[in-house]
Write a protein that holds these residues in place. Structure first.
Motif, PDB file in Angstrom:
ATOM      1  N   GLU A 307       0.848  -1.193   0.000  1.00 44.99           N
ATOM      2  CA  GLU A 307       0.000   0.000   0.000  1.00 44.99           C
ATOM      3  C   GLU A 307       0.881   1.240   0.000  1.00 44.99           C
ATOM      4  OE1 GLU A 307      -2.653   1.665   3.359  1.00 44.99           O
ATOM      5  OE2 GLU A 307      -3.998   0.404   2.165  1.00 44.99           O
ATOM      6  N   VAL A 308       0.502   2.234  -0.804  1.00 46.06           N
ATOM      7  CA  VAL A 308       1.317   3.444  -0.930  1.00 46.06           C
ATOM      8  C   VAL A 308       1.505   4.126   0.416  1.00 46.06           C
ATOM      9  CG1 VAL A 308       1.371   5.753  -1.956  1.00 46.06           C
ATOM     10  CG2 VAL A 308       0.741   3.779  -3.358  1.00 46.06           C
ATOM     11  N   ASN A 309       0.484   4.097   1.268  1.00 42.06           N
ATOM     12  CA  ASN A 309       0.607   4.730   2.585  1.00 42.06           C
ATOM     13  C   ASN A 309       1.710   4.115   3.435  1.00 42.06           C
ATOM     14  OD1 ASN A 309      -1.211   6.875   2.625  1.00 42.06           O
ATOM     15  ND2 ASN A 309      -2.949   5.544   3.086  1.00 42.06           N
ATOM     16  N   SER A 310       2.140   2.893   3.107  1.00 40.50           N
ATOM     17  CA  SER A 310       3.176   2.244   3.908  1.00 40.50           C
ATOM     18  C   SER A 310       4.544   2.881   3.707  1.00 40.50           C
ATOM     19  CB  SER A 310       3.245   0.750   3.573  1.00 40.50           C
ATOM     20  OG  SER A 310       3.684   0.551   2.235  1.00 40.50           O
ATOM     21  N   PHE A 311       4.730   3.633   2.609  1.00 40.61           N
ATOM     22  CA  PHE A 311       6.028   4.271   2.384  1.00 40.61           C
ATOM     23  C   PHE A 311       5.922   5.767   2.081  1.00 40.61           C
ATOM     24  CE2 PHE A 311       4.628   2.614  -1.730  1.00 40.61           C
ATOM     25  CZ  PHE A 311       4.799   3.701  -2.574  1.00 40.61           C
ATOM     26  N   ALA A 312       4.714   6.295   1.852  1.00 38.61           N
ATOM     27  CA  ALA A 312       4.599   7.717   1.496  1.00 38.61           C
ATOM     28  C   ALA A 312       3.340   8.334   2.080  1.00 38.61           C
ATOM     29  CB  ALA A 312       4.622   7.878  -0.021  1.00 38.61           C
ATOM     30  N   GLN A 313       3.025   8.022   3.319  1.00 41.78           N
ATOM     31  CA  GLN A 313       1.806   8.564   3.922  1.00 41.78           C
ATOM     32  C   GLN A 313       1.902  10.084   4.047  1.00 41.78           C
ATOM     33  OE1 GLN A 313       0.803   6.818   7.683  1.00 41.78           O
ATOM     34  NE2 GLN A 313      -1.325   7.472   7.565  1.00 41.78           N
ATOM     35  N   ASN A 314       0.840  10.761   3.590  1.00 43.31           N
ATOM     36  CA  ASN A 314       0.749  12.231   3.621  1.00 43.31           C
ATOM     37  C   ASN A 314       1.848  12.905   2.800  1.00 43.31           C
ATOM     38  OD1 ASN A 314      -1.498  12.146   5.375  1.00 43.31           O
ATOM     39  ND2 ASN A 314      -0.135  11.957   7.144  1.00 43.31           N
ATOM     40  N   GLN A 315       2.422  12.178   1.839  1.00 45.23           N
ATOM     41  CA  GLN A 315       3.493  12.728   1.016  1.00 45.23           C
ATOM     42  C   GLN A 315       3.004  12.964  -0.408  1.00 45.23           C
ATOM     43  OE1 GLN A 315       6.548  13.562   2.384  1.00 45.23           O
ATOM     44  NE2 GLN A 315       5.515  12.947   4.279  1.00 45.23           N
ATOM     45  N   SER A 316       3.771  13.777  -1.133  1.00 42.20           N
ATOM     46  CA  SER A 316       3.469  14.053  -2.532  1.00 42.20           C
ATOM     47  C   SER A 316       4.778  14.188  -3.293  1.00 42.20           C
ATOM     48  CB  SER A 316       2.650  15.336  -2.663  1.00 42.20           C
ATOM     49  OG  SER A 316       2.408  15.638  -4.022  1.00 42.20           O
ATOM     50  N   GLY A 317       4.834  13.581  -4.478  1.00 45.92           N
ATOM     51  CA  GLY A 317       6.041  13.662  -5.292  1.00 45.92           C
ATOM     52  C   GLY A 317       6.240  12.396  -6.100  1.00 45.92           C
ATOM     53  N   PHE A 318       7.304  12.368  -6.883  1.00 45.51           N
ATOM     54  CA  PHE A 318       7.593  11.207  -7.724  1.00 45.51           C
ATOM     55  C   PHE A 318       8.385  10.169  -6.934  1.00 45.51           C
ATOM     56  CE2 PHE A 318       6.726  14.329 -11.060  1.00 45.51           C
ATOM     57  CZ  PHE A 318       5.935  13.574 -11.912  1.00 45.51           C
ATOM     58  N   TYR A 319       7.984   8.914  -7.103  1.00 42.37           N
ATOM     59  CA  TYR A 319       8.660   7.785  -6.462  1.00 42.37           C
ATOM     60  C   TYR A 319       9.001   6.738  -7.523  1.00 42.37           C
ATOM     61  CZ  TYR A 319       7.696   9.319  -1.676  1.00 42.37           C
ATOM     62  OH  TYR A 319       7.671  10.013  -0.488  1.00 42.37           O
ATOM     63  N   ILE A 320      10.016   5.950  -7.220  1.00 44.28           N
ATOM     64  CA  ILE A 320      10.461   4.868  -8.103  1.00 44.28           C
ATOM     65  C   ILE A 320      10.290   3.543  -7.368  1.00 44.28           C
ATOM     66  CG2 ILE A 320      12.365   3.900  -9.449  1.00 44.28           C
ATOM     67  CD1 ILE A 320      11.492   6.610 -10.458  1.00 44.28           C
ATOM     68  N   ILE A 321       9.671   2.570  -8.046  1.00 49.38           N
ATOM     69  CA  ILE A 321       9.667   1.207  -7.525  1.00 49.38           C
ATOM     70  C   ILE A 321      10.549   0.367  -8.443  1.00 49.38           C
ATOM     71  CG2 ILE A 321       7.472   0.702  -8.719  1.00 49.38           C
ATOM     72  CD1 ILE A 321       7.012  -1.452  -6.541  1.00 49.38           C
ATOM     73  N   GLU A 322      11.517  -0.306  -7.846  1.00 45.40           N
ATOM     74  CA  GLU A 322      12.454  -1.156  -8.580  1.00 45.40           C
ATOM     75  C   GLU A 322      12.229  -2.592  -8.117  1.00 45.40           C
ATOM     76  OE1 GLU A 322      17.096  -0.684  -9.973  1.00 45.40           O
ATOM     77  OE2 GLU A 322      16.567  -0.170  -7.911  1.00 45.40           O
ATOM     78  N   TYR A 323      12.230  -3.535  -9.043  1.00 46.39           N
ATOM     79  CA  TYR A 323      11.875  -4.905  -8.668  1.00 46.39           C
ATOM     80  C   TYR A 323      12.594  -5.904  -9.568  1.00 46.39           C
ATOM     81  CZ  TYR A 323       8.601  -3.725 -12.433  1.00 46.39           C
ATOM     82  OH  TYR A 323       8.053  -3.288 -13.611  1.00 46.39           O
ATOM     83  N   ARG A 324      12.721  -7.131  -9.059  1.00 49.60           N
ATOM     84  CA  ARG A 324      13.369  -8.209  -9.809  1.00 49.60           C
ATOM     85  C   ARG A 324      12.925  -9.548  -9.225  1.00 49.60           C
ATOM     86  NH1 ARG A 324      19.554  -7.424  -7.403  1.00 49.60           N
ATOM     87  NH2 ARG A 324      19.109  -8.198  -5.290  1.00 49.60           N
ATOM     88  N   THR A 325      13.021 -10.594 -10.038  1.00 46.33           N
ATOM     89  CA  THR A 325      12.634 -11.944  -9.631  1.00 46.33           C
ATOM     90  C   THR A 325      13.810 -12.894  -9.815  1.00 46.33           C
ATOM     91  OG1 THR A 325      10.288 -11.659 -10.123  1.00 46.33           O
ATOM     92  CG2 THR A 325      11.116 -13.898 -10.167  1.00 46.33           C
ATOM     93  N   THR A 326      13.951 -13.824  -8.883  1.00 49.81           N
ATOM     94  CA  THR A 326      14.940 -14.896  -8.981  1.00 49.81           C
ATOM     95  C   THR A 326      14.201 -16.224  -8.968  1.00 49.81           C
ATOM     96  OG1 THR A 326      16.580 -13.577  -7.781  1.00 49.81           O
ATOM     97  CG2 THR A 326      16.969 -15.949  -7.910  1.00 49.81           C
ATOM     98  N   ASN A 327      14.519 -17.109  -9.925  1.00 47.67           N
ATOM     99  CA  ASN A 327      13.841 -18.406  -9.942  1.00 47.67           C
ATOM    100  C   ASN A 327      14.664 -19.456  -9.197  1.00 47.67           C
ATOM    101  OD1 ASN A 327      15.861 -19.218 -11.748  1.00 47.67           O
ATOM    102  ND2 ASN A 327      14.568 -18.946 -13.553  1.00 47.67           N
ATOM    103  N   MET A 328      14.116 -20.665  -9.090  1.00 47.76           N
ATOM    104  CA  MET A 328      14.768 -21.711  -8.308  1.00 47.76           C
ATOM    105  C   MET A 328      16.070 -22.187  -8.938  1.00 47.76           C
ATOM    106  SD  MET A 328      12.965 -21.988  -5.634  1.00 47.76           S
ATOM    107  CE  MET A 328      13.647 -23.462  -4.891  1.00 47.76           C
ATOM    108  N   ALA A 329      16.278 -21.865 -10.217  1.00 47.60           N
ATOM    109  CA  ALA A 329      17.542 -22.215 -10.866  1.00 47.60           C
ATOM    110  C   ALA A 329      18.635 -21.200 -10.569  1.00 47.60           C
ATOM    111  CB  ALA A 329      17.334 -22.333 -12.375  1.00 47.60           C
ATOM    112  N   GLY A 330      18.296 -20.148  -9.821  1.00 46.95           N
ATOM    113  CA  GLY A 330      19.287 -19.134  -9.470  1.00 46.95           C
ATOM    114  C   GLY A 330      19.425 -18.026 -10.487  1.00 46.95           C
TER     115      GLY A 330
END
Length: 418
Positions: A307-330
């Motif tokens: 939920e956005v409130n978990s990291f930017a409650q009462n805030q305003s501005g641009f944010y970046i979410i960065e993500y990646r996945t690792t499978n069982m083969a490494g």
């Protein structure tokens, strides 16, 4: 008479003692941590898993209720504390409620190895085709912790048919970590491609980790002699190699806006990270969120929607979410990014001066329409909707109002008391 009274007293005391015994809570059952990875099934909406005390149940039969526990599973990773009496499980696909596929095989649960000294019964390892291994022989005087590196090299997953299979972590097998025999010889056969370059076509002296760069199913056997006449192997493993690079996509759950300012999310917007379908099961999804222009923090394991409130409650501005996945083969995908404009501020509510004890409120917000709900205690007495708001507009508040809730288009709320 006294004897009768005495006997009645004993009778009532016995009843009270029985009630107290029944009312006492049973001691909590001992549990142990379980983590099971499932291969993705595109045709299934969810899964049903059945925990079993024994493996005396066939694929088509039903387990007895006292010895089984069924649960609904909506993810490809199962993490929970399981009562120690359950040692096996089986799985089936669910296409919708009360419409299931056939049960898969009964699989023994791999219990965690606390230490070499406490490991009296080795967990199941990659299939040996009925051939004897080191674990079939009498245990040595000193504890042998071979199961630990073996679990680090081969990952156990449950395939689409409910059968357990093993995946090579990484692209090589360090056989010297799995056996202390020296010199050590090995033989590799690809079961899915007859002319695969990994095939040894005989025994080879082990000198360095054996590379597996082509996807497929392999059989690898270790020997203590180069003599083909010595047919008794030290170990035999059957496992899969995957070279696929996983990929993740991000999904935003309303409320959000597509406007001139870009993609805008509110405080109650939820962000989900979902891996695309891949032959190799997912091991973990990681993410980190940071304000644009700031330094990215440490990676976090993705467990549930964010939920956005978990990291930017009462805030305003641009944010970046960065993500990646690792499978069982490494295999790990290159990090992806998504830029979003966050507006998690609630509407600004201002009291206006008024005469004769009247209450008036003015509102300021960028995300219209706006809903205003006025309560007297817990009772909703007025529900107003404003598509637009002019500079001279105001809300007249009834005298009995105790709380006003103002909600904008992005779901951001402001509570204004009396």
């Amino acid at each position: 008479m006294r004897t009768l009274v005495f006997r009645l007293g004993l009778f009532f005391l016995a009843i009270l003692a029985t009630v107290n015994l029944v009312g006492q809570a049973a001691p909590s059952e001992e549990t142990y941590p379980v983590r099971i990875i499932l291969e993705a099934r595109p045709d299934a909406r969810f899964y049903q898993i059945e925990w079993l005390e024994n493996d005396e149940v066939s694929t088509d039969s039903e387990a007895k209720d006292p010895t089984a526990l069924r649960e609904k599973v909506t993810r490809t990773e199962i993490k929970r504390n399981l009562p120690v009496r359950f040692r096996y499980f089986r799985l089936r696909s669910a296409y919708r409620d009360n419409l299931f596929g056939p049960w898969g095989d009964v699989v023994q649960i791999q219990r965690p190895v606390k230490s070499a000294a406490n490991s009296t019964k080795p967990d199941k390892q990659p299939a040996t085709n009925g051939q004897k291994t080191d674990t079939d022989k009498k245990p040595p005087k000193k504890p042998d912790a071979q199961t630990v590196p073996e679990q680090n090299i081969f990952a156990a997953v449950v395939d689409r048919n409910g059968r357990q299979k093993y995946i090579l972590r990484g692209n090589s097998v360090a056989a010297d970590q799995l056996s202390s025999v020296k010199p050590l010889y090995y033989e590799v056969e690809c079961l899915t491609e007859k002319d695969a370059p990994e095939n040894t076509n005989g025994r080879k002296l082990y000198e360095a980790p054996v590379q597996f760069l082509r996807a497929g199913q392999y059989k690898m056997t270790l020997f203590k002699s180069a003599d083909p006449g010595d047919s008794e192997p030290i170990h035999t493993w059957i496992f899969w190699v995957y070279t696929d690079i996983p990929r993740t996509y991000v999904k935003f759950y309303a409320p959000f806006l597509h406007s001139r300012g870009g993609f805008t999310v509110g405080g109650k917007t939820r962000i989900a990270l979902m891996p695309e379908y891949s032959p190799a099961a997912v091991d973990k999804i990681e993410y980190r969120i940071f304000a644009e222009g700031s330094t990215a923090g440490a990676w976090q394991n993705y467990e549930n929607e964010i939920e956005v409130n978990s990291f930017a409650q009462n805030q305003s501005g641009f944010y970046i979410i960065e993500y990646r996945t690792t499978n069982m083969a490494g295999n790990t995908e290159a990090p992806q990014q998504r830029r979003m404009l966050v507006d998690a501020r609630g509407p600004l509510v201002e009291e206006l001066p008024a005469e004769n004890g009247e209450r008036r409120l003015a509102l300021k917000d960028e995300n219209f329409p706006i809903i205003i709900r006025i309560y007297a205690g817990e009772k909703l007495i007025e529900d107003k909707y404003y598509k637009m708001w002019k500079a001279n507009d105001y809300v007249k508040v009834p005298a009995e109002a105790t709380q006003i809730k103002v909600i904008d288009l992005l779901g951001n709320e402001t509570l204004h008391g009396k």
